[in-house]
Design a protein around this motif. Structure first.
Motif, PDB file in Angstrom:
ATOM      1  N   PRO A 183      -3.437  -6.874  -2.586  1.00  0.00           N
ATOM      2  CA  PRO A 183      -1.934  -6.540  -2.521  1.00  0.00           C
ATOM      3  C   PRO A 183      -2.168  -4.961  -3.023  1.00  0.00           C
ATOM      4  N   LYS A 184      -3.024  -4.414  -3.763  1.00  0.00           N
ATOM      5  CA  LYS A 184      -2.801  -2.905  -3.994  1.00  0.00           C
ATOM      6  C   LYS A 184      -3.481  -2.070  -2.719  1.00  0.00           C
ATOM      7  N   THR A 185      -4.402  -2.625  -2.010  1.00  0.00           N
ATOM      8  CA  THR A 185      -4.874  -2.088  -1.034  1.00  0.00           C
ATOM      9  C   THR A 185      -3.882  -2.073   0.238  1.00  0.00           C
ATOM     10  N   THR A 186      -3.355  -3.204   0.328  1.00  0.00           N
ATOM     11  CA  THR A 186      -2.083  -3.318   1.196  1.00  0.00           C
ATOM     12  C   THR A 186      -0.834  -2.236   1.056  1.00  0.00           C
ATOM     13  N   VAL A 187      -0.591  -2.063  -0.176  1.00  0.00           N
ATOM     14  CA  VAL A 187       0.723  -1.424  -0.619  1.00  0.00           C
ATOM     15  C   VAL A 187       0.360   0.175  -0.399  1.00  0.00           C
ATOM     16  N   ASN A 188      -0.880   0.364  -0.687  1.00  0.00           N
ATOM     17  CA  ASN A 188      -1.484   2.012  -0.313  1.00  0.00           C
ATOM     18  C   ASN A 188      -1.226   2.218   0.993  1.00  0.00           C
ATOM     19  N   ALA A 189      -1.650   1.082   1.742  1.00  0.00           N
ATOM     20  CA  ALA A 189      -1.716   1.318   3.316  1.00  0.00           C
ATOM     21  C   ALA A 189      -0.562   1.589   3.934  1.00  0.00           C
ATOM     22  N   VAL A 190       0.602   0.863   3.471  1.00  0.00           N
ATOM     23  CA  VAL A 190       1.822   0.974   3.829  1.00  0.00           C
ATOM     24  C   VAL A 190       2.634   2.213   3.350  1.00  0.00           C
ATOM     25  N   VAL A 191       2.264   2.688   2.292  1.00  0.00           N
ATOM     26  CA  VAL A 191       2.863   3.848   1.705  1.00  0.00           C
ATOM     27  C   VAL A 191       2.315   5.054   2.474  1.00  0.00           C
ATOM     28  N   ASP A 192       0.826   5.045   2.616  1.00  0.00           N
ATOM     29  CA  ASP A 192       0.346   6.228   3.476  1.00  0.00           C
ATOM     30  C   ASP A 192       0.724   6.239   4.786  1.00  0.00           C
ATOM     31  N   PHE A 193       0.981   5.243   5.423  1.00  0.00           N
ATOM     32  CA  PHE A 193       1.693   5.404   6.735  1.00  0.00           C
ATOM     33  C   PHE A 193       2.868   6.029   6.851  1.00  0.00           C
ATOM     34  N   LEU A 194       3.999   5.305   5.756  1.00  0.00           N
ATOM     35  CA  LEU A 194       5.188   5.870   5.717  1.00  0.00           C
ATOM     36  C   LEU A 194       5.186   7.353   5.484  1.00  0.00           C
ATOM     37  N   ARG A 195       4.411   7.814   4.910  1.00  0.00           N
ATOM     38  CA  ARG A 195       4.143   9.336   4.513  1.00  0.00           C
ATOM     39  C   ARG A 195       3.998  10.124   5.789  1.00  0.00           C
ATOM     40  N   GLN A 196       2.881   9.364   6.559  1.00  0.00           N
ATOM     41  CA  GLN A 196       2.666   9.979   7.942  1.00  0.00           C
ATOM     42  C   GLN A 196       3.659  10.084   8.825  1.00  0.00           C
ATOM     43  N   VAL A 197       4.441   9.289   8.887  1.00  0.00           N
ATOM     44  CA  VAL A 197       5.523   9.239   9.961  1.00  0.00           C
ATOM     45  C   VAL A 197       6.812   9.567   9.518  1.00  0.00           C
ATOM     46  N   ALA A 198       7.061  10.340   8.238  1.00  0.00           N
ATOM     47  CA  ALA A 198       8.246  10.731   7.863  1.00  0.00           C
ATOM     48  C   ALA A 198       8.333  12.050   8.659  1.00  0.00           C
ATOM     49  N   PRO A 199       9.669  12.397   9.275  1.00  0.00           N
ATOM     50  CA  PRO A 199       9.862  13.372  10.124  1.00  0.00           C
ATOM     51  C   PRO A 199      10.502  14.590   9.238  1.00  0.00           C
ATOM     52  N   TRP A 200      10.333  15.821  10.006  1.00  0.00           N
ATOM     53  CA  TRP A 200      11.133  16.844   9.695  1.00  0.00           C
ATOM     54  C   TRP A 200      10.634  17.445   8.278  1.00  0.00           C
ATOM     55  N   GLY A 201       9.800  16.922   7.891  1.00  0.00           N
ATOM     56  CA  GLY A 201       9.038  17.375   6.388  1.00  0.00           C
ATOM     57  C   GLY A 201       9.851  17.042   5.220  1.00  0.00           C
ATOM     58  N   VAL A 202      10.689  16.083   5.323  1.00  0.00           N
ATOM     59  CA  VAL A 202      11.400  15.416   4.284  1.00  0.00           C
ATOM     60  C   VAL A 202      10.589  15.202   3.193  1.00  0.00           C
ATOM     61  N   GLN A 203      10.912  15.279   1.971  1.00  0.00           N
ATOM     62  CA  GLN A 203      10.526  14.992   0.759  1.00  0.00           C
ATOM     63  C   GLN A 203      10.723  13.019   0.572  1.00  0.00           C
ATOM     64  N   THR A 204       9.045  12.631   0.304  1.00  0.00           N
ATOM     65  CA  THR A 204       9.390  11.310  -0.037  1.00  0.00           C
ATOM     66  C   THR A 204       8.677  10.994  -1.397  1.00  0.00           C
ATOM     67  N   SER A 205       9.102  10.019  -1.803  1.00  0.00           N
ATOM     68  CA  SER A 205       8.704   9.500  -3.129  1.00  0.00           C
ATOM     69  C   SER A 205       8.602   7.940  -3.383  1.00  0.00           C
ATOM     70  N   PHE A 206       7.532   7.338  -4.269  1.00  0.00           N
ATOM     71  CA  PHE A 206       7.549   5.927  -4.081  1.00  0.00           C
ATOM     72  C   PHE A 206       7.390   5.503  -5.571  1.00  0.00           C
ATOM     73  N   GLY A 207       8.233   4.479  -5.858  1.00  0.00           N
ATOM     74  CA  GLY A 207       7.789   3.894  -7.118  1.00  0.00           C
ATOM     75  C   GLY A 207       8.379   2.429  -7.526  1.00  0.00           C
ATOM     76  N   ASP A 208       8.442   1.983  -8.566  1.00  0.00           N
ATOM     77  CA  ASP A 208       8.821   0.719  -8.985  1.00  0.00           C
ATOM     78  C   ASP A 208       7.958  -0.267  -8.224  1.00  0.00           C
ATOM     79  N   PHE A 209       6.778  -0.142  -8.487  1.00  0.00           N
ATOM     80  CA  PHE A 209       5.911  -0.912  -7.394  1.00  0.00           C
ATOM     81  C   PHE A 209       5.655  -2.596  -8.529  1.00  0.00           C
ATOM     82  N   THR A 210       5.509  -3.603  -7.418  1.00  0.00           N
ATOM     83  CA  THR A 210       5.334  -4.723  -7.990  1.00  0.00           C
ATOM     84  C   THR A 210       4.322  -5.639  -6.983  1.00  0.00           C
ATOM     85  N   VAL A 211       3.289  -6.136  -7.649  1.00  0.00           N
ATOM     86  CA  VAL A 211       2.328  -6.523  -6.783  1.00  0.00           C
ATOM     87  C   VAL A 211       1.867  -8.088  -7.310  1.00  0.00           C
TER      88      VAL A 211
END
Length: 438
Positions: free
Chosen positions: A312-340
């Motif tokens: 689960p931890k490796t998976t959620v890291n992969a998804v979060v990293d992907f979302l950061r990479q595809v974020a458009p226009w330089g918008v600010q992103t943050s991630f929290g309230d994790f459950t695994v």
């Protein structure tokens, strides 16, 4: 059964939602009601036990007769929120009986598990053929990993030779099954910010970056046009058993005519052995409250289902990293309230599984088959790690049409009777010489 049905109605009438923002008094009331039910079975010890950072667990036990194994029975008394009240045909916390089916939030998931344990134990009138331990937790639906830490700190309290987890069910009513695999789960909240404050869409729209539009682009990037996941490192898996037929799945899921299913591989592969990503909530302006403005912030709750062997931890890291990479226009992103929570894969089965097979065949008129489950039960993998010699058996009174986590959740009462019968027969079968290797 009449007594059990009335007790299920009373228990399901308690809105024991353990999510933040819901009244805690109702959750404690459900714990008290569960304690009372366990006391009625003849167990020699029943008590509520504090769980750090969570609601109390209800524990009961009766010692094993000489030479007999001990069985741990699990369920949970908390429930999902009711959700959209307008989508319910009956009030969610006023259990309603219609044509042999009981409707209401929690009647299946998982207060049916509590009642099936209680009904099976009452058969023996306090003279149990095997040792009994019961643990019923109060926060499985939200942050269930808190009981995992309790188990790790108190292994002797729950040590058993076989463990029954009554939080799954059969593919169809009357079709007995044992769940042999569970997907793990990870969830998190994503926030996207693009502006200091909202702006008039006429004066600024077309140049000002819209946080909601950015969020939408990010979540749609998670899947390709076929519905397969685009995140690197999350391959499709295979389930070797038989899954549902497409026509049956479409009917159960309520897929509209002309709408195709998503993803590749067999349905068993997609539902039980592969990753799945779902956006389960959005914090954005509602249609009824919409104003002509470019949005400065938007949030989404993202849930990832993980194959039994996935981390689960490796998976959620992969998804979060992907979302950061595809974020458009330089918008600010943050991630929290994790459950695994980790997944589960059962072994081929031993004496306890053989005893359960015999019991279910008597109760249902046919032997059970192995199925997977796309959902997650955080405690199961912890039990497996703590008690590697124990057989873990997942079955219950739910079925695929029970609409758990959805409006109009329901329980077929005949299925409850068969499951309670099977559980009582299982406890008896486990005490017989064939199960003991005598």
């Amino acid at each position: 059964m009449p007594q059990s049905v009335e007790e299920l109605k009373r228990l399901a009438a308690i809105p024991s939602v353990a999510f933040p923002g819901h009244p805690e008094e109702a959750v404690h009331a459900a714990a008290a009601a569960t304690e009372e039910l366990l006391r009625s079975t003849g167990l020699t010890r029943v008590q509520r036990i504090p769980v750090e950072g969570s609601f109390p667990a209800v524990y009961g036990e009766a010692p094993a007769p000489p030479g007999m194994p001990t069985v741990l029975l699990y369920a949970h008394y908390d429930v999902q929120p009711a959700g959209d009240l307008a989508a319910w045909r009956t009030p969610p916390f006023e259990p309603t009986l219609v044509d042999g089916k009981l409707y209401g939030r929690g009647v299946a998931d998982d207060k049916s598990g509590i009642i099936s344990h209680v009904t099976a134990l009452r058969v023996f009138q306090g003279r149990f053929p095997v040792g009994i331990k019961v643990i019923v937790e109060g926060q499985e639906e939200y942050a269930g990993e808190r009981l995992e830490a309790f188990v790790e700190r108190n292994p002797e309290l729950l040590r058993a030779d076989a463990i029954v987890v009554a939080d799954t069910g059969n593919p169809r009513v009357g079709d007995p099954a044992v769940t042999t695999s569970l997907r793990g789960m990870a969830a998190f909240t994503m926030e996207v910010r693009s502006l200091r404050e909202s702006l008039h869409s006429g004066s600024f729209g077309g140049a000002a970056p819209d946080a909601l539009a950015a969020l939408m682009r990010m979540v749609t990037a998670l899947h390709d046009d076929n519905g397969d996941i685009r995140v690197p490192g999350l391959p499709r898996g295979r389930f070797l058993g038989q899954g549902p037929a497409e026509e049956e799945f479409r009917r159960t899921a309520g897929v509209l005519d002309g709408v195709s299913l998503v993803g590749s591989g067999s349905l068993a592969d997609r539902l039980w052995a592969s990753y799945a990503i779902t956006v389960t909530g959005l914090d954005v302006p509602s249609v009824s409250g919409a104003i002509n403005a470019v949005q400065p912030v938007a949030r989404a709750r993202v849930t990832v289902r993980i194959p039994p062997a996935g981390d689960p931890k490796t998976t959620v890291n992969a998804v979060v990293d992907f979302l950061r990479q595809v974020a458009p226009w330089g918008v600010q992103t943050s991630f929290g309230d994790f459950t695994v929570g980790s997944g589960f894969q059962a072994d081929s089965g031993g004496k306890a599984r053989a005893a359960l097979n015999r019991a279910m065949e008597r109760a249902f008129g046919r032997p059970p088959r192995d199925v997977g489950a796309g959902g997650s039960i955080p405690l199961v993998n912890t039990l497996l790690k703590q008690f590697p010699a124990a057989e873990i058996l997942l079955f219950g009174a739910e079925d695929e049409d029970a609409a758990i986590h959805a409006p109009n959740e329901r329980l077929d009462l005949e299925e409850l009777r068969r499951i309670a019968t099977a559980e009582a027969l299982f406890l008896h079968e486990l005490s017989q010489p064939s199960a003991l290797g005598v």
